[in-house]
Motif scaffolding. Sequence first.
Motif, PDB file in Angstrom:
ATOM      1  N   SER A   1       0.780  -1.320   0.023  1.00 19.45           N
ATOM      2  CA  SER A   1       0.162  -0.015   0.048  1.00 19.45           C
ATOM      3  C   SER A   1       0.828   1.444   0.151  1.00 19.45           C
ATOM      4  O   SER A   1       1.819   1.192   0.558  1.00 19.45           O
ATOM      5  CB  SER A   1      -0.866   0.020   1.298  1.00 19.45           C
ATOM      6  OG  SER A   1      -1.600   1.222   1.471  1.00 19.45           O
TER       7      SER A   1
ATOM      8  N   ASP B   1      -0.975   4.144   0.702  1.00 25.30           N
ATOM      9  CA  ASP B   1      -1.828   4.968   1.580  1.00 25.30           C
ATOM     10  C   ASP B   1      -2.150   4.376   2.737  1.00 25.30           C
ATOM     11  O   ASP B   1      -3.011   3.433   2.618  1.00 25.30           O
ATOM     12  CB  ASP B   1      -2.809   5.300   0.717  1.00 25.30           C
ATOM     13  CG  ASP B   1      -4.016   6.405   1.303  1.00 25.30           C
ATOM     14  OD1 ASP B   1      -3.908   6.436   2.639  1.00 25.30           O
ATOM     15  OD2 ASP B   1      -4.491   7.046   0.616  1.00 25.30           O
ATOM     16  N   ALA B   2      -1.391   4.404   3.908  1.00 24.64           N
ATOM     17  CA  ALA B   2      -1.883   3.692   4.987  1.00 24.64           C
ATOM     18  C   ALA B   2      -2.973   4.097   5.577  1.00 24.64           C
ATOM     19  O   ALA B   2      -3.652   2.868   6.044  1.00 24.64           O
ATOM     20  CB  ALA B   2      -0.614   4.140   6.169  1.00 24.64           C
TER      21      ALA B   2
ATOM     22  N   TYR C   1       3.392  -1.379   4.013  1.00 18.29           N
ATOM     23  CA  TYR C   1       3.322   0.058   3.698  1.00 18.29           C
ATOM     24  C   TYR C   1       4.560   0.520   3.070  1.00 18.29           C
ATOM     25  O   TYR C   1       5.750   0.232   3.904  1.00 18.29           O
ATOM     26  CB  TYR C   1       2.766   0.772   4.820  1.00 18.29           C
ATOM     27  CG  TYR C   1       2.934   2.282   4.423  1.00 18.29           C
ATOM     28  CD1 TYR C   1       2.044   3.093   3.423  1.00 18.29           C
ATOM     29  CD2 TYR C   1       3.828   3.099   5.012  1.00 18.29           C
ATOM     30  CE1 TYR C   1       2.177   4.482   3.045  1.00 18.29           C
ATOM     31  CE2 TYR C   1       4.000   4.567   4.752  1.00 18.29           C
ATOM     32  CZ  TYR C   1       3.073   5.225   3.600  1.00 18.29           C
ATOM     33  OH  TYR C   1       3.154   6.729   3.629  1.00 18.29           O
TER      34      TYR C   1
END
Length: 273
Positions: free
Chosen positions: A5, A7-8, A19
């Motif tokens: 990801s 976008d945490a 992340y």
Amino acid sequence: MRLVSFDAFRTLRLPGVRYVKPENFLQQRATVEAADWILFPEYWQIGALVFGLHKRIFPSLPSYLLGHDKIEMTRAFQAIAPHHVPETLIEANTPECAARVWDSLVAPFVAKIPRSSMGEGVFLIETHSDWETYLAKTPTIYAQEYLPIDRDLRIVIVGEQIVSAFWRLQSHDGFHNNLARGGRIGDAAIPAAATELALFLANTLGIDHAGFDIAMVGGHPYVLEFNRLFGHQGLGGQHDQLAEAMLAYLRKYSDHHEPHDPIRPNPILPIAI
């Protein structure tokens, strides 16, 4: 299923997500290449990830490409559901085009800056002075008929399902319905015509993470726009459902299947266009 990801916040409730800071994605190329899915990359990363490293991304490529610009978005809507799009004129911002648009639309009408969100860059044009103010701020003319509404619907689609749908009541400024601009949440029943339109648009275009804004006029739904990165204010306690829908969708297509290909549309629900 290996998930990376960028976008945490938006993947907080997903298990086992790695992340990576967007600016470090090339330094962590091995991690990125090993992932089954890349979640919520920045728009500037799309070319490298999709076309360079051939990675699957979520939200989908159509969600990024169409959601980045109201002009591209509206033209796609006009192509597949023309009777569900308010009259919209898109022109170069030249004196000749500005005069033609002003003469074509009846005031009041709405004008938008093509790349804006949360109600920013949306103007109610009532006078020629309003028009001139707008023209000084936009690179391209995007003008739309004014719909006689005091509310609209936000319909949130994640994967292939509706996760949330609610009314947004007009703010005290008498124009904006956005919650970020003072709009309020209403609790009236959600019209089936609105949810059917949102599902049709999402599935036909390959949009898998979006908040669609739908207006109802005399029982007829009109699509205003969608936001790929929609606000969470109206979701209430539905954040877990959002995460569950996202995870189910990623699992469904994580092995040998691919998400819906918009080049060969297979709409979930038929709709009269």
